[in-house]
Every structure is written in structure tokens, then in C-alpha cells.
Design an enzyme around this catalytic site. Structure first.
Site, PDB file in Angstrom:
ATOM      1  N   HIS A  10       0.835  -1.199   0.000  1.00  0.00           N
ATOM      2  CA  HIS A  10       0.000   0.000   0.000  1.00  0.00           C
ATOM      3  C   HIS A  10       0.873   1.253   0.000  1.00  0.00           C
ATOM      4  O   HIS A  10       2.060   1.206   0.311  1.00  0.00           O
ATOM      5  CB  HIS A  10      -0.830   0.081   1.284  1.00  0.00           C
ATOM      6  CG  HIS A  10      -1.755  -1.047   1.520  1.00  0.00           C
ATOM      7  ND1 HIS A  10      -3.061  -1.028   1.118  1.00  0.00           N
ATOM      8  CD2 HIS A  10      -1.568  -2.237   2.163  1.00  0.00           C
ATOM      9  CE1 HIS A  10      -3.658  -2.157   1.481  1.00  0.00           C
ATOM     10  NE2 HIS A  10      -2.771  -2.904   2.127  1.00  0.00           N
ATOM     11  N   TYR A  38      -2.629  -1.145   8.548  1.00  0.00           N
ATOM     12  CA  TYR A  38      -1.499  -1.933   8.067  1.00  0.00           C
ATOM     13  C   TYR A  38      -0.745  -2.578   9.221  1.00  0.00           C
ATOM     14  O   TYR A  38      -0.777  -2.089  10.336  1.00  0.00           O
ATOM     15  CB  TYR A  38      -0.500  -1.049   7.295  1.00  0.00           C
ATOM     16  CG  TYR A  38      -1.115  -0.020   6.392  1.00  0.00           C
ATOM     17  CD1 TYR A  38      -1.937  -0.393   5.317  1.00  0.00           C
ATOM     18  CD2 TYR A  38      -0.894   1.335   6.601  1.00  0.00           C
ATOM     19  CE1 TYR A  38      -2.506   0.563   4.486  1.00  0.00           C
ATOM     20  CE2 TYR A  38      -1.451   2.297   5.772  1.00  0.00           C
ATOM     21  CZ  TYR A  38      -2.256   1.908   4.719  1.00  0.00           C
ATOM     22  OH  TYR A  38      -2.808   2.848   3.904  1.00  0.00           O
ATOM     23  N   HIS A 114      -2.598  -3.177  -3.458  1.00  0.00           N
ATOM     24  CA  HIS A 114      -4.002  -2.992  -3.081  1.00  0.00           C
ATOM     25  C   HIS A 114      -4.869  -2.940  -4.342  1.00  0.00           C
ATOM     26  O   HIS A 114      -5.932  -3.548  -4.420  1.00  0.00           O
ATOM     27  CB  HIS A 114      -4.115  -1.696  -2.278  1.00  0.00           C
ATOM     28  CG  HIS A 114      -5.471  -1.434  -1.711  1.00  0.00           C
ATOM     29  ND1 HIS A 114      -5.705  -0.368  -0.889  1.00  0.00           N
ATOM     30  CD2 HIS A 114      -6.664  -2.057  -1.836  1.00  0.00           C
ATOM     31  CE1 HIS A 114      -6.982  -0.357  -0.532  1.00  0.00           C
ATOM     32  NE2 HIS A 114      -7.579  -1.370  -1.103  1.00  0.00           N
ATOM     33  N   LYS A 122      -8.638   2.109  -6.867  1.00  0.00           N
ATOM     34  CA  LYS A 122      -7.599   2.991  -6.319  1.00  0.00           C
ATOM     35  C   LYS A 122      -6.310   2.727  -7.082  1.00  0.00           C
ATOM     36  O   LYS A 122      -6.123   1.652  -7.637  1.00  0.00           O
ATOM     37  CB  LYS A 122      -7.347   2.680  -4.842  1.00  0.00           C
ATOM     38  CG  LYS A 122      -8.513   2.912  -3.934  1.00  0.00           C
ATOM     39  CD  LYS A 122      -8.138   2.598  -2.495  1.00  0.00           C
ATOM     40  CE  LYS A 122      -9.310   2.879  -1.596  1.00  0.00           C
ATOM     41  NZ  LYS A 122      -8.943   2.903  -0.206  1.00  0.00           N
ATOM     42  N   CYS A 124      -3.456   2.769  -5.474  1.00  0.00           N
ATOM     43  CA  CYS A 124      -2.605   2.261  -4.407  1.00  0.00           C
ATOM     44  C   CYS A 124      -1.998   0.902  -4.764  1.00  0.00           C
ATOM     45  O   CYS A 124      -2.733  -0.007  -5.113  1.00  0.00           O
ATOM     46  CB  CYS A 124      -3.442   2.159  -3.136  1.00  0.00           C
ATOM     47  SG  CYS A 124      -2.593   1.478  -1.716  1.00  0.00           S
TER      48      CYS A 124
END
Length: 136
Positions: A10, A38, A114, A122, A124
Site C-alpha cells: 500500500h 497496516y 491494493h 484505487k 494504491c
């Protein structure tokens, strides 16, 4: 012991200088999370913080958290808030070290970003983690 199927990479989608406390406060106050997002948070200088032990389910990817370990680097956006891979060399080295450590514990775990999960809209972590870490 959890059955770990994924090691997820991430970005925080914030500044590389944001404080860990501000990130944790956002999760708690804005998102209402009881647990952190996380397991590991990598600072711009390459140091990292262990936010949760392996047995704790964190909030990295909806519907996959019970089978995932999550590593994030601070950063992922430019000064205008646009997605960018702005990992420092130190962050890159630390992420590789963390992945290798986790792969030693969970050898069958798939390393991916991610954004590589179904129905995730996203950028990410703002780079192709599958490709970059394919040989680990």
C-alpha cells in the site's frame, strides 16, 4: 495462526512526512476503525513501524483482511494530491526486506498491490507491485 494468502503493498496516499499518529487518528476518527490499516508502515528514511502483530486482522483491503498482511509506505501522492510512485530508495529497500521476512513465514503468500484486488478503484500503491516483486 491466520492462513496468510496475500502480502499486500500500500501507500498512505498522503505526504511522505505525515506522522504515524495523524494516520492512526484518521483511521479511528474519520473511518471509525478499531484496528489499524497496516501491519507495517515504512517511513521516507527507510525505518519502519510495526503497527500490528501477525495475528491481528487489519483494515488494508475489504473482504481480504483475514488472509492478508499489509505493508504501506508513507507517500503515494504529489503536492497536488495526484497519485505518484514517490518511494525513496530507502523505502524500496525496506519494503523488499519486509516482504522477504514475511515470505519466509508465509511462503505461499502472493505479493500484490491494493489495486490488484477485485473491485478496488484505487491507484494504491501507485506502482505495479506484482511485477516489481515477482521474483521474491
Amino acid at each position: 495462526m491466520r492462513n496468510i494468502k496475500y502480502i499486500v503493498i500500500h501507500c498512505t496516499a498522503g505526504s511522505q512526512t505525515q506522522s504515524t499518529e495523524s494516520i492512526k487518528n484518521y483511521w479511528k476518527k474519520n473511518l471509525g476503525w478499531k484496528n489499524v490499516g497496516y501491519h507495517f508502515l515504512v517511513n521516507a528514511d527507510g525505518t519502519y513501524e510495526r503497527l500490528a502483530n501477525d495475528d491481528v486482522v487489519t483494515n488494508g483491503v475489504a473482504n481480504y483482511n483475514s488472509v492478508s498482511m499489509h505493508i504501506s509506505y508513507k507517500g503515494g501522492v504529489d503536492s497536488k494530491g495526484k497519485s505518484v510512485d514517490n518511494r525513496t530508495e530507502e523505502q524500496k529497500k525496506t519494503i523488499i526486506t519486509l516482504i522477504r521476512t514475511l515470505k519466509a513465514k508465509y511462503p505461499n503468500a502472493i505479493v500484490q498491490g491494493h489495486r490488484d484486488f477485485p473491485k478496488v478503484a484505487k491507484d494504491c500503491p501507485c506502482f505495479d507491485a506484482r511485477k516489481e516483486y515477482a521474483n521474491i
